[in-house]
Design a protein around this motif. Sequence first.
Motif, mmCIF file in Angstrom:
data_model
loop_
_atom_site.group_PDB
_atom_site.id
_atom_site.type_symbol
_atom_site.label_atom_id
_atom_site.label_comp_id
_atom_site.label_asym_id
_atom_site.label_seq_id
_atom_site.Cartn_x
_atom_site.Cartn_y
_atom_site.Cartn_z
ATOM 1 N N THR A 188 1.059 3.626 -3.135
ATOM 2 C CA THR A 188 0.626 5.019 -3.036
ATOM 3 C C THR A 188 1.682 5.949 -3.600
ATOM 4 O OG1 THR A 188 -0.692 4.528 -1.059
ATOM 5 C CG2 THR A 188 -0.154 6.829 -1.460
ATOM 6 N N TYR B 45 0.837 -1.211 0.000
ATOM 7 C CA TYR B 45 0.000 0.000 0.000
ATOM 8 C C TYR B 45 0.866 1.252 0.000
ATOM 9 C CZ TYR B 45 -2.942 3.751 1.694
ATOM 10 O OH TYR B 45 -3.569 4.960 1.831
ATOM 11 N N VAL C 279 -5.666 -3.948 1.729
ATOM 12 C CA VAL C 279 -4.379 -3.377 1.334
ATOM 13 C C VAL C 279 -4.270 -3.324 -0.184
ATOM 14 C CG1 VAL C 279 -1.885 -3.739 1.347
ATOM 15 C CG2 VAL C 279 -3.195 -4.089 3.443
#
Length: 307
Positions: free
Chosen positions: A208, A204, A265
Amino acid sequence: MYIEQLKTKNYNYTTHLILYLLVVVGFTLLMLLNYLTTQDMNTEDVIHQMIEQFGSNVTFVMMVLPLSLFCLGLLFWVKFLHGQSLRSLTTARQKVDWSRIFFAFTLWGSVTAILTVAAYYASPENFVVNFEPGAFFSFLILAIILIPLQTSFEEFLFRGYLMQGIGIFSNSRIIPFVITSVLFGLMHIANPEVGKMGMTIMIYYIGTGFFLGLITLMDDGLELALGFHAANNLVGALLVTADWTAFQTNSVFKDISEPSAGFDVVLPVFIVFPILIFIFARKYKWTNWNQKLFGKLQPTEVTEEIL
């Protein structure tokens, strides 16, 4: 173009290379030190002890204030040591597009709020109402001031300062895209969430980083990333807290479920983020994806920077 605009008559490759190396080495050492020092301690327990001693709001300030001050320090560094305008650090447009920041903030803030409320009604046993008006509104004021500075520091550092610098010296887009995205994820490796859910959650964090890097390169500026990141941290901190998160705040809800790194996730990285990219691409009419993400820097006329 966002990276190319750094090529100005004021740009000294030798001096700036030394300055970039100082920042990269210094930040890498800080991350390594932070990671090593947390290996012999339970970060979650440390945060709990701080909250018991100082209270949630003071603990929040102690955790976020350094990064907020780093934001001001980085802007000073760029402006006065590099001689670069803050506008050029932020965007390739003639001026910062605040409408983009507010659009990304509103979009992701709304999605976060909707998903949080949906999760509460779908599994109310996983939450308790944590809302206390006095404590909440005190935290609200602190959060509105400090969290945008904290998130802006991370954006200006990774998607701005380092992406532009690495891009100029490598004459590439993909190299700074990958390096800054991975570094952004690794910065979170000492978070208590990692200790609680395992290294899987790094999917994650690094995912991101790639998402924020992509929208920065495609949109020729940091505005969308600044708005998204501020909404992610601010709205999230105001709505939900848990005993195992980095921010343990006087929020509306408290998550009391046992955390696990599973579908939740993967969902944002492989489903939600592509949807957001599609929305941004349609709204801002992104084109020439291959060149903007993978191409070499385009030749540009060397000009004086407008400060």
